[in-house]
Scaffold this active site. Sequence first.
Site, PDB file in Angstrom:
ATOM      1  N   HIS A 163       0.829  -1.226   0.000  1.00 31.13           N
ATOM      2  CA  HIS A 163       0.000   0.000   0.000  1.00 31.13           C
ATOM      3  C   HIS A 163       0.857   1.268   0.000  1.00 31.13           C
ATOM      4  O   HIS A 163       0.419   2.305   0.486  1.00 31.13           O
ATOM      5  CB  HIS A 163      -0.954   0.036   1.207  1.00 31.13           C
ATOM      6  CG  HIS A 163      -1.709  -1.237   1.433  1.00 31.13           C
ATOM      7  ND1 HIS A 163      -2.964  -1.466   0.913  1.00 31.13           N
ATOM      8  CD2 HIS A 163      -1.374  -2.370   2.105  1.00 31.13           C
ATOM      9  CE1 HIS A 163      -3.362  -2.683   1.273  1.00 31.13           C
ATOM     10  NE2 HIS A 163      -2.413  -3.240   1.983  1.00 31.13           N
ATOM     11  N   SER A 222      14.896  21.630 -16.090  1.00 34.09           N
ATOM     12  CA  SER A 222      13.672  22.376 -16.351  1.00 34.09           C
ATOM     13  C   SER A 222      14.036  23.675 -17.053  1.00 34.09           C
ATOM     14  O   SER A 222      15.132  24.203 -16.875  1.00 34.09           O
ATOM     15  CB  SER A 222      12.980  22.655 -15.016  1.00 34.09           C
ATOM     16  OG  SER A 222      12.227  23.847 -15.090  1.00 34.09           O
ATOM     17  N   LYS A 247      15.868  21.849 -10.754  1.00 32.81           N
ATOM     18  CA  LYS A 247      15.221  20.574 -11.110  1.00 32.81           C
ATOM     19  C   LYS A 247      16.149  19.568 -11.781  1.00 32.81           C
ATOM     20  O   LYS A 247      17.020  19.921 -12.558  1.00 32.81           O
ATOM     21  CB  LYS A 247      14.030  20.826 -12.052  1.00 32.81           C
ATOM     22  CG  LYS A 247      12.823  21.459 -11.399  1.00 32.81           C
ATOM     23  CD  LYS A 247      12.179  20.599 -10.312  1.00 32.81           C
ATOM     24  CE  LYS A 247      11.367  19.463 -10.861  1.00 32.81           C
ATOM     25  NZ  LYS A 247      10.159  19.869 -11.537  1.00 32.81           N
ATOM     26  N   GLU A 264       9.632   8.512 -16.938  1.00 34.63           N
ATOM     27  CA  GLU A 264       8.261   8.989 -17.191  1.00 34.63           C
ATOM     28  C   GLU A 264       7.810   8.638 -18.609  1.00 34.63           C
ATOM     29  O   GLU A 264       6.669   8.223 -18.838  1.00 34.63           O
ATOM     30  CB  GLU A 264       8.181  10.501 -16.984  1.00 34.63           C
ATOM     31  CG  GLU A 264       8.353  10.908 -15.523  1.00 34.63           C
ATOM     32  CD  GLU A 264       8.575  12.410 -15.378  1.00 34.63           C
ATOM     33  OE1 GLU A 264       7.705  13.187 -15.804  1.00 34.63           O
ATOM     34  OE2 GLU A 264       9.630  12.797 -14.851  1.00 34.63           O
TER      35      GLU A 264
END
Length: 456
Positions: free
Chosen positions: A156, A277, A283, A290
């Site tokens: 979980h 970024s 970043k 992704e």
Amino acid sequence: MDKMWAGRFSKETDSGVNAFNSSISFDGRMYRNDIAGSIAHATMLGEAGIISKEDSAEIIKGLQSILADLEIGRLDFDLTAEDVHMFVEAELTKRLGDVGKRLHTSRSRNDQVAVDIRLYLRSETEAIRELLKKLINVLCDTAEKHSDTIMPGYTHLQRAQPITFGHHLMAYAQMFLRDIGRLDDTNKRMNVCPLGSGALAGTTYPIDRFMTSKLLGFTEPMANSLDGVSDRDFCIELASAISTIMMHLSRFSEEIILWCSWEFKFIELDDAFATGSSIMPQKKNPDVAELVRGKAARVFGDNVTLLTMMKGLPLAYNKDMQEDKEAIFDAIDNVKLCISTFTPMLETMTVNKENMRNAAARGFINATDCADYLVKKGMPFRDAYKITGGLVAECIAKNTTLEELPLDCYKAKTELFDEGVYDAINLENCVKCRTSYGGPAPESVINQIKYVRERI
Ligand code: ARG
């Protein structure tokens, strides 16, 4: 290019229809397979006496020269040809004249295309298999380095029990091993030969289907000519096997993304495998992971395209089936791209053992071990579970851990506790003692690595 069926028609094909119908822009990539299929067919025609040996030899030479010219870029695809099959045959006739026109005796594009895709997918399946092997090797190597690196195992997405990072990686190795198995299974049903099915109803010529099947490395000729030209199960099976690979890669990507976040900081990707970024200077983004997760979606789409394309088709060939190629090619291109980018990303990442250990220290992941300690002293598990739950609640209230909780607090719950409890809940010990087959103990991880290496 003049139409091969010009005899039946009194008008030119509408130019929009020509463009609409054409598949050479995407089936051109099967030219090697198309030529291999034609060479086998021409060989058999000569051997069976359906065409003369001389014509057969000339056709084979012509096909070989077309192949050589395509390979070195001396010949380009004629984009006005309807498909790769028409293109190669027309080029052959251009080179050989009438002899070239004998190649298509007792053959149809329907069995031809079915052979081509099977040959093409057979070698692509092998390529995907090799990429998976490399990925599994990297997993084994990394797991070996981290067979005793403690991290929290989750259920979980809540810290659950202590495991090792090596154990976690080897879970993925098992998934990819099964993926190889799925590719092999698919290949068994794919590697049969439809050549000689003709348009749908076989042929009256004395062809030798066993010969062409053997020449092309298939296990046997397909036993029903209607099925031979209308089966695309193998595309669906392969797309499904690829979808499962993508699903595994996507789950793994999701974890990589989490692990790189400031919230986890379990790993850091190499600068060469991360991106920045345009506005936020701080970043460092896990774009590769992704994109792999994103591409899983399109590959699932390819799988559904193929199923849906086939579901309403009467036997035998229908032009709808031309749509098989872009879908299965897209699935193949993307899974190959994903595995070959994902593998070096994994290979170059740095593992932050300290953060993993710190995360393992918080979250009471040794609570089960604490309960087991009482069980080993004779208490029934359910009672031990309840007492440990009470201890965890006490720790939460006092903002401490089971390791730091004084012995008095333990003893206040039951006299069965003594100093030994601290050994029992020590995370290193908790992991070391999980020696059950397939468990996370370092020695078990080493065994798992051995198991996987033996199988690839
Ligand atoms: N380009 C076609 C395809 O990919 C080849 C088979 C064409 N057969 C036909 N009867 N029109 O499906």
